[in-house]
Structure formats: structure tokens, C-alpha cells
Design a protein around this motif. Structure first.
Motif, mmCIF file in Angstrom:
data_model
loop_
_atom_site.group_PDB
_atom_site.id
_atom_site.type_symbol
_atom_site.label_atom_id
_atom_site.label_comp_id
_atom_site.label_asym_id
_atom_site.label_seq_id
_atom_site.Cartn_x
_atom_site.Cartn_y
_atom_site.Cartn_z
ATOM 1 N N ARG A 18 3.926 1.590 -1.055
ATOM 2 C CA ARG A 18 4.686 1.762 -2.305
ATOM 3 C C ARG A 18 3.811 2.113 -3.497
ATOM 4 O O ARG A 18 4.292 2.680 -4.471
ATOM 5 N N VAL A 70 -1.161 4.124 6.747
ATOM 6 C CA VAL A 70 -1.646 4.341 5.381
ATOM 7 C C VAL A 70 -3.167 4.355 5.413
ATOM 8 O O VAL A 70 -3.787 3.465 5.997
ATOM 9 N N LYS A 71 -3.739 5.365 4.784
ATOM 10 C CA LYS A 71 -5.197 5.465 4.747
ATOM 11 C C LYS A 71 -5.623 5.696 3.311
ATOM 12 O O LYS A 71 -5.108 6.594 2.651
ATOM 13 N N SER A 72 -6.532 4.889 2.841
ATOM 14 C CA SER A 72 -7.028 5.049 1.481
ATOM 15 C C SER A 72 -8.467 5.522 1.528
ATOM 16 O O SER A 72 -9.351 4.793 2.006
ATOM 17 N N GLN A 105 0.833 -1.217 0.000
ATOM 18 C CA GLN A 105 0.000 0.000 0.000
ATOM 19 C C GLN A 105 0.860 1.257 0.000
ATOM 20 O O GLN A 105 0.592 2.209 -0.706
ATOM 21 N N GLU A 162 -13.351 -5.722 6.660
ATOM 22 C CA GLU A 162 -12.289 -6.488 7.309
ATOM 23 C C GLU A 162 -11.764 -5.778 8.542
ATOM 24 O O GLU A 162 -11.700 -4.545 8.579
ATOM 25 N N VAL A 198 -4.912 -3.764 10.262
ATOM 26 C CA VAL A 198 -5.422 -3.573 8.900
ATOM 27 C C VAL A 198 -6.946 -3.607 8.948
ATOM 28 O O VAL A 198 -7.533 -4.588 9.410
ATOM 29 N N GLU A 220 -9.714 1.820 3.299
ATOM 30 C CA GLU A 220 -8.794 0.909 3.971
ATOM 31 C C GLU A 220 -7.777 1.681 4.794
ATOM 32 O O GLU A 220 -7.252 2.695 4.346
ATOM 33 N N ILE A 270 0.267 -4.971 14.024
ATOM 34 C CA ILE A 270 -0.127 -4.683 12.635
ATOM 35 C C ILE A 270 -1.649 -4.601 12.625
ATOM 36 O O ILE A 270 -2.327 -5.543 13.039
ATOM 37 N N THR A 308 -8.481 -6.654 11.099
ATOM 38 C CA THR A 308 -7.390 -7.568 11.482
ATOM 39 C C THR A 308 -6.411 -6.856 12.400
ATOM 40 O O THR A 308 -5.976 -5.744 12.104
ATOM 41 N N VAL A 318 4.231 3.144 10.581
ATOM 42 C CA VAL A 318 3.557 3.208 9.277
ATOM 43 C C VAL A 318 2.076 3.495 9.509
ATOM 44 O O VAL A 318 1.464 2.934 10.402
ATOM 45 N N SER A 348 -4.266 1.057 7.270
ATOM 46 C CA SER A 348 -3.252 0.109 7.727
ATOM 47 C C SER A 348 -2.251 0.830 8.612
ATOM 48 O O SER A 348 -1.833 1.950 8.295
ATOM 49 N N GLU A 349 -1.909 0.196 9.694
ATOM 50 C CA GLU A 349 -0.943 0.801 10.616
ATOM 51 C C GLU A 349 0.010 -0.257 11.135
ATOM 52 O O GLU A 349 -0.391 -1.409 11.325
ATOM 53 N N VAL A 350 1.248 0.158 11.358
ATOM 54 C CA VAL A 350 2.212 -0.723 12.019
ATOM 55 C C VAL A 350 2.779 0.060 13.205
ATOM 56 O O VAL A 350 3.287 1.162 13.042
ATOM 57 N N LEU A 391 8.127 -7.913 -2.280
ATOM 58 C CA LEU A 391 7.880 -6.548 -2.738
ATOM 59 C C LEU A 391 8.989 -6.044 -3.650
ATOM 60 O O LEU A 391 8.740 -5.359 -4.620
#
Lengths: 92, 175
Positions: free
Chosen positions: A89, B109-111, A87, B141, B136, B116, B134, B143, B107, B118-120, B168
Motif C-alpha cells: 500500500r 514486493v521488492k524494494s 509495503q 533478516e 520476508v 527488502e 509468507i 523470515t 503478492v 516480500s512474497e506471499v 491497515l
């Protein structure tokens, strides 16, 4: 009724066994297999072996279940981390 | 006297571990989920499982190496058929446990497009990583993966590649 009494008397009268009866009985008794009682220690040893094997089998099964759980956990955590990295990248 | 010190140290260690291990009160989501995963693996179970991991298998060898420094893995993952099954409060009860100074978000990330997030988060003590979370989420979803102990994110990410997912770096090269 005389004929009936005669018939009964004949049927129930004492008869001597044949001459070889004793010999046949003795021979049959000798032929019979001698049963040896199982020693107690052998029964106990067999029980110990069965219990140990069952315990080892159960432990192995538990180990396989634990292994699968760990693999599943790592698989899930790794894939989610990769997803987060992907996500990052692909963001403009 | 020595026993008293040892007990105090044990309590101290337990307190540190408790800080890294999150309280995941998400059982109410299981009833709504179409698919759910609930894994709680403590140190003794990890060490027990380690004895059954095959060092000759690449995946299992990598996991065996990783779990030697891990004290616990706690995962709750839910997938829903409909949106709105989980609430922001569910997310906040986890975020509220990930507070500074121990925890830091590395980390996020938000879309906005597909909703969606996501965090770390990483817990560090004395310069060492002692816990990872982690998180998500998407409309369908939820998680959360909580790994307690010294875990290498690179190794964990590599495992994602080992388990059949493309690495990746390889993906990046293809582009």
C-alpha cells in the motif's frame, strides 16, 4: 587396698528398688501412645493422588508452553503478513 | 480391501500435506543470527494447545478459531547484525518448492531502496486454500512462515492488528 575393696563392694552391692517402682513403670507404659500402623491401601491411594496431581500439573505446564508457541507463531505470521500488505500500500 | 483403500487414502493425504509443508533447511543460518525463531507446530500440538486457549480472550479466541482448520505452522526467522549472512541460494531452495500448479504467488514486493523482498504464496487444491507461505527478506533478516491447512489470510492479517499492531484499514484512513 582394703579401703578400695570396701568402696567397690558398697558401690556394687545389690539395692532393692523403691516400693512404687513397679507402679511407676506400669503407669508409664500405659501412658505411651499406641502406634497404629498405616493401612497399605491408604499409602497406595496417597501415591496415586500425588502421581495424578503431578501428571496434571505437568500436562498443564506443557499446555501453557504449547499455547505460548502457537500465539508466538500466529503473532509472527500475522505481523509479517501485515508488513507485506503495508509495503504494497505504501508503494508508489 | 477397505483397509487397503483407507491406507491408500492416508498415503494420498500425507503426500498432499507434504507438498504444502516446505523443507526448511536453514539451520546453518541460526549460528550466524543475532536473533532467531524456530517454531514447528504439528497438528497434534496445535490441537493440544487449542485446549488451553481461552475463548473469552479476543486474541486467543481468534487463534483458537483459526487453528481448527490448520494442520501445521512452521516458522524460521533470523535477524542478523551484519549484511550478507544469508545467500540467494537459501531463498531459492524455498522458492523452488513453491511451484505451479499447486502454488501461486499472490503478492510479490521488492524494494530496491532497502533491499527488502516480500512474497506471499498460496497453495490451492480444488478451489480451497490448503497452505500459505509468507517470505520476508532484507539484508539483515530472513523470515519464512509456512502454514499448512485451510487458513484465511484476512483472519491472519486481523490477528496482526489484534496483537497490538495497527490495522491497515485504520492506517489508510488516517492518511
Amino acid at each position: 587396698m582394703d579401703w578400695l575393696e570396701n568402696e567397690l563392694k558398697q558401690a556394687l552391692q545389690r539395692k532393692d528398688p523403691s516400693a512404687d517402682f513397679e507402679a511407676r513403670v506400669t503407669a508409664a507404659a500405659k501412658r505411651r501412645r499406641k502406634v497404629v500402623p498405616m493401612p497399605r491401601w491408604l499409602a497406595a491411594a496417597a501415591a496415586v493422588v500425588v502421581i495424578t496431581a503431578a501428571g496434571a500439573g505437568y500436562r498443564y505446564h506443557q499446555g501453557q508452553v504449547a499455547k505460548e508457541q502457537v500465539m508466538q507463531a500466529m503473532r509472527l505470521a500475522g505481523s509479517k503478513l501485515n508488513h507485506v500488505q503495508l509495503q504494497m500500500r505504501t508503494r508508489p | 480391501m477397505k483397509t487397503g483403500r483407507a491406507m491408500a487414502m492416508a498415503w494420498g493425504m500425507a503426500a498432499v500435506l507434504c507438498a504444502q509443508q516446505l523443507k526448511l533447511n536453514l539451520d546453518h543460518l541460526a549460528a550466524k543470527a543475532s536473533d532467531s525463531v524456530d517454531l514447528s507446530l504439528n497438528n497434534s500440538l496445535l490441537q493440544f494447545a487449542g485446549k488451553f486457549l481461552d475463548g473469552n480472550e479476543p486474541d486467543e479466541a481468534a487463534v483458537k478459531k483459526m487453528i481448527s482448520g490448520i494442520d501445521g505452522i512452521y516458522i524460521r526467522s533470523f535477524e542478523f547484525k551484519q549484511e550478507g549472512a544469508w545467500s540467494q541460494a537459501d531463498l531459492e531452495q524455498i522458492r523452488n518448492q513453491l511451484k505451479a500448479p499447486d502454488w501461486s504467488r499472490i503478492v510479490g514486493v521488492k524494494s530496491a531502496e532497502d533491499g527488502e523482498e516480500s512474497e506471499v504464496h498460496v497453495c490451492t487444491q480444488n478451489g480451497k486454500v490448503t497452505g500459505v507461505v509468507i517470505l520476508v527478506t532484507s539484508p539483515k533478516e530472513f523470515t519464512v512462515a509456512n502454514i499448512v491447512g485451510n487458513v484465511s489470510l484476512d483472519s491472519l492479517s486481523d490477528l496482526g492488528g489484534h496483537f497490538g499492531l495497527p490495522k491497515l484499514e485504520q492506517q489508510k484512513k488516517k492518511k
